[in-house]
Design an enzyme around this catalytic site. Structure first.
Site, mmCIF file in Angstrom:
data_model
loop_
_atom_site.group_PDB
_atom_site.id
_atom_site.type_symbol
_atom_site.label_atom_id
_atom_site.label_comp_id
_atom_site.label_asym_id
_atom_site.label_seq_id
_atom_site.Cartn_x
_atom_site.Cartn_y
_atom_site.Cartn_z
ATOM 1 N N GLU A 39 -8.551 -54.263 3.808
ATOM 2 C CA GLU A 39 -9.710 -53.635 4.443
ATOM 3 C C GLU A 39 -9.836 -54.033 5.914
ATOM 4 O O GLU A 39 -10.303 -53.245 6.744
ATOM 5 C CB GLU A 39 -11.009 -53.975 3.695
ATOM 6 C CG GLU A 39 -11.541 -55.383 3.873
ATOM 7 C CD GLU A 39 -10.973 -56.368 2.860
ATOM 8 O OE1 GLU A 39 -11.664 -57.340 2.542
ATOM 9 O OE2 GLU A 39 -9.816 -56.165 2.398
ATOM 10 N N LYS A 127 18.910 -51.078 4.260
ATOM 11 C CA LYS A 127 19.205 -52.072 3.229
ATOM 12 C C LYS A 127 19.355 -51.459 1.840
ATOM 13 O O LYS A 127 19.800 -52.122 0.903
ATOM 14 C CB LYS A 127 18.129 -53.158 3.234
ATOM 15 C CG LYS A 127 18.164 -53.998 4.511
ATOM 16 C CD LYS A 127 16.998 -54.950 4.620
ATOM 17 C CE LYS A 127 17.104 -55.784 5.899
ATOM 18 N NZ LYS A 127 17.080 -54.960 7.130
ATOM 19 N N LYS A 139 14.567 -50.530 -2.876
ATOM 20 C CA LYS A 139 14.506 -49.321 -2.049
ATOM 21 C C LYS A 139 15.581 -48.329 -2.459
ATOM 22 O O LYS A 139 15.381 -47.108 -2.369
ATOM 23 C CB LYS A 139 14.631 -49.688 -0.568
ATOM 24 C CG LYS A 139 13.453 -50.479 -0.013
ATOM 25 C CD LYS A 139 12.128 -49.728 -0.134
ATOM 26 C CE LYS A 139 12.011 -48.603 0.862
ATOM 27 N NZ LYS A 139 10.678 -47.943 0.814
ATOM 28 N N VAL A 166 13.188 -51.004 13.383
ATOM 29 C CA VAL A 166 12.386 -50.379 14.429
ATOM 30 C C VAL A 166 11.771 -51.477 15.275
ATOM 31 O O VAL A 166 11.123 -52.395 14.757
ATOM 32 C CB VAL A 166 11.301 -49.463 13.825
ATOM 33 C CG1 VAL A 166 10.398 -48.922 14.917
ATOM 34 C CG2 VAL A 166 11.947 -48.323 13.060
#
Length: 329
Positions: A39, A127, A139, A166
């Site tokens: 939050e 990866k 993944k 990135v």
């Protein structure tokens, strides 16, 4: 494509999510739903976007199917960014990684089909190709689940976008190196032979949006990325940020860490095509006629494997990349 549409971004408060949100707002969508667990990050992002009325913040976890199913109601497009990503943490807590990266992805797929989402875009990682660590394995499972999901629905299409590191995203190496150099400390490096793919956040999001627009469903779009030796990247940072020679401490490769990353494996290259100057596209081994007919005019890739140590930038190009990413200011 996105004008007057409802978009859901899982893990939307992260670096990718915020840059993606910034770009999507230019399309004048009806609503962008930011779905995440923290939050405080949501409050910070809400303030950063000046309480934009187009943004709707939803507290939830991709592990919770009921929360995901509710969040995907009346949604047109889903960008699935939520994941546990830090390799050592994923190695140390594989059960938690499995819940988020695999079960969470399954929940996204099920909920999207139930709510007849038009398109789901899964953001994956280098990866996932030839994985040796638990993060990469989860993944890779996520990619396979997404691609296979195209056979489960005639109304929802699923695609994957695979990229490397990135610059400047949460937990990435460059900000850490920069901080160590500015404080005059030793720069910690796991191996002087290590290479990695790199892209700026703005480049990554532009490629993500383009691929999401052109994809039919069943493809894995691979971003073409520059690569460099990490030691060369540290040298360039040191030359620009410090008047003193930078000391590098070799701390050894961490559990699950590769020397070189792979964006397209030798097993994927036979059914990988050159889509454009910015992308390769990996087709599934059992694609639909519709998918194959769209790409039949494209050339096959010339390489056996697309690996980071085969496409190295010199220091001049590394400096140009870092300036573009804002890390030499």
């Amino acid at each position: 494509m996105y004008q007057n549409k409802v978009i859901l971004i899982t893990g939307g408060t992260g670096s990718w999510g915020q840059e993606l949100t910034r770009n999507l707002l230019a399309y004048n969508p009806k609503e962008i739903r930011i779905f995440s667990r923290n939050e405080f990050s949501q409050v910070y992002m809400q303030q950063a976007f000046n309480n934009n009325s187009c943004l709707k913040f939803i507290i939830g976890d991709v592990r919770d199917f009921q929360a995901v199913e509710e969040a995907t109601k009346n949604v047109d497009y889903v960008f699935h960014l939520a994941a546990l990503k830090h390799v050592p943490i994923c190695e140390a807590q594989p059960g938690e990684t499995l819940k988020t990266n695999v079960i969470g992805t399954e929940n996204i797929i099920r909920a999207s089909i139930i709510n007849r989402v038009q398109k789901v875009i899964d953001v994956s990682t280098d990866k996932a190709a030839e994985p040796i660590n638990f993060y990469g394995m989860t993944k890779s499972f996520g990619e396979k689940l997404m691609i296979q999901a195209n056979s489960l629905s005639e109304t929802t299409s699923f695609i994957c976008i695979r990229g490397g590191n990135v610059l400047g995203t949460n937990g990435s190496a460059v900000p850490i190196f920069k901080k160590q150099i500015l404080l005059g400390k030793e720069v910690t490096l796991t191996s002087k032979e290590m290479t990695r793919f790199f892209l700026t956040i703005s480049e990554a999001i532009n490629l993500l949006l383009k691929a999401s627009e052109v994809a039919i469903g069943g493809e894995i779009f691979v971003m073409k990325m520059n690569a460099c030796r990490i030691i060369d990247l540290i040298d360039v940072l040191g030359q620009n940020l410090s008047s003193n020679p930078v000391k590098v401490k070799d701390v050894g490769i961490r559990p699950g860490e590769k020397l070189h990353e792979v964006l397209v494996s030798q097993y994927e290259s036979p059914h990988t095509l050159k889509y454009s100057d910015q992308y390769y596209v990996i087709l599934p081994t059992h694609p639909s006629y519709k998918l194959y007919s769209k790409y039949q005019h494209l050339e096959k890739v010339p390489f056996i494997k697309y690996q980071s140590n085969d496409y190295l930038m010199n220091q001049e190009n590394i400096e140009r990349m870092l300036k573009k990413g804002g890390f030499l200011q």
